[in-house]
Design a protein around this motif. Structure first.
Motif, short mmCIF file in Angstrom:
data_model
loop_
_atom_site.label_atom_id
_atom_site.label_comp_id
_atom_site.label_asym_id
_atom_site.label_seq_id
_atom_site.Cartn_x
_atom_site.Cartn_y
_atom_site.Cartn_z
N ASP A 1 -1.73 2.57 -20.81
CA ASP A 1 -1.18 3.78 -21.41
C ASP A 1 0.05 4.21 -20.62
O ASP A 1 0.18 3.90 -19.43
N PRO A 2 0.96 4.95 -21.26
CA PRO A 2 2.11 5.47 -20.53
C PRO A 2 1.64 6.32 -19.34
O PRO A 2 0.53 6.86 -19.33
N LEU A 3 2.51 6.42 -18.35
CA LEU A 3 2.19 7.25 -17.19
C LEU A 3 2.08 8.71 -17.62
O LEU A 3 2.76 9.13 -18.57
N MET B 1 7.98 4.81 -16.99
CA MET B 1 7.36 5.25 -18.22
C MET B 1 5.94 4.71 -18.38
O MET B 1 5.09 5.38 -18.91
N VAL B 2 5.77 3.46 -17.95
CA VAL B 2 4.45 2.81 -18.06
C VAL B 2 4.15 2.11 -16.74
O VAL B 2 5.06 1.74 -16.00
N PRO B 3 2.88 1.91 -16.46
CA PRO B 3 2.54 1.15 -15.26
C PRO B 3 3.16 -0.25 -15.33
O PRO B 3 3.39 -0.79 -16.41
N GLU B 4 3.41 -0.83 -14.19
CA GLU B 4 3.99 -2.17 -14.13
C GLU B 4 3.03 -3.17 -14.76
O GLU B 4 1.89 -3.34 -14.31
N ILE B 5 3.48 -3.82 -15.81
CA ILE B 5 2.64 -4.76 -16.56
C ILE B 5 2.15 -5.91 -15.68
O ILE B 5 0.97 -6.27 -15.72
#
Length: 188
Positions: A57-59, A1-5
């Protein structure tokens, strides 16, 4: 859902050792102790990580996927991230339900530890949902997702590593949200 923090943060602060994730290390406790030691060594804390998260930001396609999935079934995100990381990202995704963990943070902002919501949180949560009559479908990309995928009515790998895909060929692997959504809908 989102890039790896952790990868985004590693790149921001120039510490490549922080790029290691659950896609690389199956032992979550070992991974978190490793990360916390690096943060301490470099004098970095929660504030610095949250500054990076604000810029994430979300992917592409993630929010649309999640919106469509929630329109046809109940959806819970099970994550080994931390509430202190997830909150701003979940806002960008339309506030989906997420179960995650908590960081232990000193008054100075130093990350001193973490508290798992429960042991083997993803698998435990799937089993708990099943124990009260829910059927589960799971997808994930990392070693820490395999238990919930194996325990579910249907399970999928999504944007996983070649190593995991090769070691677990019984689980269909997808790279596009539309493919994953179509696969999930076959089990609804």
């Amino acid at each position: 859902m989102v890039p790896e923090i952790w990868i985004a943060f590693a790149d921001t602060v120039g510490i490549p050792e922080l790029r290691r994730t659950t896609r690389d290390e199956p032992d979550y406790d070992k991974l978190m102790k490793y990360r916390i030691a690096i943060l301490k060594e470099h004098g970095l804390g929660l504030r610095e990580i949250q500054d990076t998260i604000k810029k994430i930001d979300p992917l592409p396609g993630a929010k649309k996927f999640l919106d469509e999935l929630r329109s046809c079934c109940q959806t819970i995100i099970l994550s080994d991230t931390f509430s202190q990381f997830a909150a701003p990202l979940m806002e960008k995704l339309g506030q989906p339900t997420i179960f995650c963990n908590e960081l232990v943070v000193s008054d100075s902002g130093e990350i001193t530890g973490y508290k798992m919501r429960c042991e083997q949180s993803k698998l435990t949560t799937v089993k708990a949902l099943q124990s009260i009559g829910y059927e589960t479908i799971a997808s994930g990309d990392s070693f820490n997702d395999l238990g919930m995928i194996q325990a579910s009515k249907a399970g999928f790998l999504f944007r996983s590593t070649e190593k995991i895909i090769k070691e677990y060929p019984q689980y269909p692997a997808f790279t596009e949200y539309s493919e994953l959504l179509d696969a999930i809908k076959k089990y609804l």
